[in-house]
Design a protein around this motif. Structure first.
Motif, mmCIF file in Angstrom:
data_model
loop_
_atom_site.group_PDB
_atom_site.id
_atom_site.type_symbol
_atom_site.label_atom_id
_atom_site.label_comp_id
_atom_site.label_asym_id
_atom_site.label_seq_id
_atom_site.Cartn_x
_atom_site.Cartn_y
_atom_site.Cartn_z
ATOM 1 N N CYS A 72 0.826 -1.216 0.000
ATOM 2 C CA CYS A 72 0.000 0.000 0.000
ATOM 3 C C CYS A 72 0.856 1.261 0.000
ATOM 4 O O CYS A 72 0.633 2.186 -0.789
ATOM 5 C CB CYS A 72 -0.930 0.006 1.212
ATOM 6 N N CYS A 73 1.850 1.302 0.885
ATOM 7 C CA CYS A 73 2.687 2.500 0.950
ATOM 8 C C CYS A 73 3.609 2.593 -0.266
ATOM 9 O O CYS A 73 3.982 3.693 -0.691
ATOM 10 C CB CYS A 73 3.504 2.524 2.238
ATOM 11 N N LEU A 100 -2.117 8.558 1.744
ATOM 12 C CA LEU A 100 -1.651 7.257 2.228
ATOM 13 C C LEU A 100 -2.605 6.711 3.281
ATOM 14 O O LEU A 100 -2.954 5.523 3.265
ATOM 15 C CB LEU A 100 -0.241 7.379 2.806
ATOM 16 N N LEU A 104 -4.592 3.148 3.219
ATOM 17 C CA LEU A 104 -4.504 2.197 4.327
ATOM 18 C C LEU A 104 -5.882 1.925 4.923
ATOM 19 O O LEU A 104 -6.197 0.783 5.289
ATOM 20 C CB LEU A 104 -3.563 2.737 5.412
ATOM 21 N N GLY A 237 3.992 2.734 6.673
ATOM 22 C CA GLY A 237 3.498 1.607 5.892
ATOM 23 C C GLY A 237 3.885 0.261 6.471
ATOM 24 O O GLY A 237 3.105 -0.698 6.426
#
Length: 326
Positions: A72-73, A100, A104, A237
């Motif tokens: 994701c990050c 971000l 998340l 992350g």
């Protein structure tokens, strides 16, 4: 991960796409576009391949979604190199951090939903986002990063469209869909957790992570969130991925989700010391040390869980052949 490392080498501080900077070579954008599409395709067929070879296990699910949580990050960071942090047409670091958080939160809601309903609903937005990212990378290779800095009608910038899409998908589709699915399960009497407290346990650690990292970012005397942006994003992350992996294990084993992740108390202490100025000039070094600790701990956790699951299911992690087979 390879995309992340490539772009980190050529654009470590997210400023290479600014007008007065040396831009990332075109072949890098071609490579990242191809690699992103390849990764997306493989991520979509791995489950089908496992079922075809009769090798589908909870270990595969953990590998799949656990790595997705860490990615994701990485996705956010790679796309950021297209728009840059510099100039009046770039994306400010604070806005990037919020984006971000939204990514998340999207991942978290899907797995909180499964924690409560037993069914993982994958939103279509993921497919659209991955295809869009691949197209953006390839387009950047041929038209240059300057393309994304040009104004659209009414003075709208591509970055504004990008931000609006992420926020809009989250608020208009992701959140309502998750709430609807949980409501349907509640009406059908199939919810796995009856009380609100139990149902929302998986949200505690992600919310704390967002709160603590936001405070550190905003109140840091050394402004580490901006001066060490890539490392800050990596740290957030990685902690999130550890939280998500533990939630995934709870889903698979039908056990109670851990409310407080053990990586958060050190983050709370660092945030307290930092925001009060007690770390002084050691604050950037503290971020580096904490990032190293959470990375090593997360890798250690992943390796141990994979090893234990492999022993439990009597399988070899990277082989279809079982240990006792000939």
């Amino acid at each position: 991960m390879l995309n992340y490392l490539l772009l980190a080498y050529f654009d470590f501080d997210f400023s290479a796409s600014a007008p007065d900077q040396k831009h990332i070579p075109a072949w890098i954008w071609v490579a990242t576009g191809i690699l992103n599409f390849t990764a997306y395709t493989l991520d979509g067929v791995d489950g089908k391949q496992a079922r075809r070879t009769v090798s589908s296990t909870p270990l595969g699910e953990l590998f799949d979604h656990g790595l997705d949580s860490w990615a994701c990050c990485l996705f956010v960071a790679t796309v950021y190199s297209v728009f840059s942090r510099a100039g009046n047409k770039g994306v400010p670091p604070g806005v990037l951090l919020v984006l971000l958080y939204i990514v998340l939160a999207t991942f978290t809601l899907s797995h909180v939903e499964k924690y409560n309903t037993g069914v993982l609903f994958l939103p279509w937005g993921y497919d659209v986002s991955q295809l869009t990212i691949s197209v953006v990378f390839i387009t950047t290779a041929y038209l240059g990063v300057e393309t994304w800095h040009k104004a659209l009608p009414f003075g709208i910038l591509y970055r504004d469209v990008f931000i609006t899409m992420i926020v809009g998908c989250f608020t208009l589709f992701t959140v309502p869909q998750s709430l609807h699915n949980i409501y349907v399960a509640s009406c059908a009497g199939t919810l796995k957790h009856g009380s609100v407290l139990e149902a929302t346990r998986p949200l505690v650690s992600p919310v704390m992570l967002i709160a603590l990292s936001s405070v550190w970012f905003l109140l840091s005397p050394e402004d580490v969130g901006r001066t060490h942006l890539r490392l800050f994003l990596w740290t957030v992350g990685t902690v999130f991925s550890n939280i998500a992996c533990q939630l995934i294990v709870s889903q698979m084993s039908s056990t109670r989700c851990q409310m407080l992740n053990m990586l958060l108390p050190p983050l709370a202490l660092i945030t307290l010391l930092s925001c009060n100025g007690w770390l002084g000039r050691a604050e950037p070094a503290t971020l580096v040390v904490y990032a190293m600790i959470v990375t090593v701990q997360h890798l250690h956790y992943g390796i141990c869980v994979v090893w234990q699951l492999s022993r439990h299911f009597n399988i070899r992690t990277f082989s279809l052949q079982k240990p006792n087979s000939r």
